[in-house]
Design a protein around this motif. Sequence first.
Motif, short mmCIF file in Angstrom:
data_model
loop_
_atom_site.label_atom_id
_atom_site.label_comp_id
_atom_site.label_asym_id
_atom_site.label_seq_id
_atom_site.Cartn_x
_atom_site.Cartn_y
_atom_site.Cartn_z
N ARG A 77 0.83 -1.20 0.00
CA ARG A 77 0.00 0.00 0.00
C ARG A 77 0.87 1.26 0.00
O ARG A 77 0.55 2.25 -0.68
CB ARG A 77 -0.91 -0.02 1.23
CG ARG A 77 -1.84 1.17 1.33
CD ARG A 77 -2.60 1.13 2.64
NE ARG A 77 -3.29 2.37 2.91
CZ ARG A 77 -3.74 2.74 4.09
NH1 ARG A 77 -3.57 1.93 5.14
NH2 ARG A 77 -4.36 3.89 4.25
N ALA A 80 2.46 1.68 -3.45
CA ALA A 80 1.42 2.10 -4.40
C ALA A 80 1.14 3.59 -4.25
O ALA A 80 0.98 4.32 -5.25
CB ALA A 80 0.13 1.29 -4.18
N ASP A 84 1.81 6.43 -7.07
CA ASP A 84 0.71 7.30 -7.48
C ASP A 84 1.07 8.77 -7.25
O ASP A 84 0.73 9.64 -8.07
CB ASP A 84 -0.56 6.94 -6.69
CG ASP A 84 -1.76 7.75 -7.15
OD1 ASP A 84 -2.17 7.60 -8.32
OD2 ASP A 84 -2.28 8.54 -6.33
#
Length: 432
Positions: A77, A80, A84
């Motif tokens: 997470r 990610a 992003d």
Amino acid sequence: MPTAPTHRHDPVAIGDEETAARGRPTGPGDPVPTSTRPRSARSIGPLTALVVPLGAVVAALAVGAIMLLALGTNPLRGYAALFDGAFGGWDALADTALKAMPLLLVGVGICIAFRTGVINIGGEGQIIAGAIVSTVVALAIPATPRALLVPTVLVAGALGGALWGAIPGALKAYAGVSEILSTIMMNIVAAQLLSFLLQDLLIEEGAIRIQQTERLDPNAHLPLLPGGTRLHLGVVIAVVVAVAGYVLLFRSSPGMRLRSVGHNPDASRYAGMTVDRSIVQAMAFSGACAGIAGAILVIGSESHRLIGEGGAASFTQSAGFNGIVAALFGALHPLATIPAAFFFGGMLTGGIRLQQELQVPAALIVALNGVVVVFVVASLKLRSRLERWAGRHGGRTGPDDRDGSGAPPPRRTDAAVTAADEGAERAGAAVV
């Protein structure tokens, strides 16, 4: 009566592998002719330049995942969110490019200096020197049309950085002073000079005395690029400087002399090259690139003024040091430094998103970036050993060969290779 020895150019001695392949006898240290080299050995060189740095990054991210697990968060997470924040959309890409811009400019200067055999750790001071000179020029001629003022300010920044880089270069060339120590000391001098000037001489007049100049004239602002983001012309300028650095190093006579001095200063001096002048020129070129970064950080910022509040590191954002890592990651090639700088720019912008998403301490982001730096620097030794092995068994390899010309470079002696390896390690150690 003995006759005087005649000096002639020995094709094998200078690395003409094609002559060696035609049957000319070679010594035990000479490269194996290309036609007799195994295909696997010939292909390992290009793969080394790509696989080793990427492997170092993967290993660093694995260590970072352990750190995230120790804090009770999900590494997948977190990464990610990092991806992003760095590359997830046009705004994120624009922020990453803006972060990468000063890293790229400093990195190109590092490529020039390092390939001349000098290690420039003074990017921070050269950024500040370029920012100061460019700000003074912008404040002195505010009514100048933008088409003239912006290039003038950029040239002023380049001259300021070049002067700040030439000083330790001259000390190295003519007095034997270590450029590592002198450039680091020049960083401190530049930081104190910035603080001094923003205490009185350049400070904006007003009731609240903040260490900043007055806002620059709109004609001095860098134009924004189309797209509705904060991306400005400075990113394009940085890429142009990288291309110019490549042309200088690999497509010009001065660049050939600089690289020759970096390979072997004694042989270059014997060939009639002015080694001392080349060292000063390399440091001046390197400082000019960092000086342009300093000018862009002023005229391309949202505040459009030179701000010293929070210290010099707050202004430079450590681009003078991070640019060294970007150059090393790009194998000291100006064009390869472009994606390397973009990657580290993404690490900086994406790290902010990771912190917000996982609510981890800001120190973790600093530690994660530090781990990446350590692994990248540590991979230099492995990469140089693989490239040296491939150079003996598998054709054209190594960062000095990847100039796009297709011609074999002069063969480097073991002493020259060892000196280059030690230089890379010293530069990495100074960054860490």
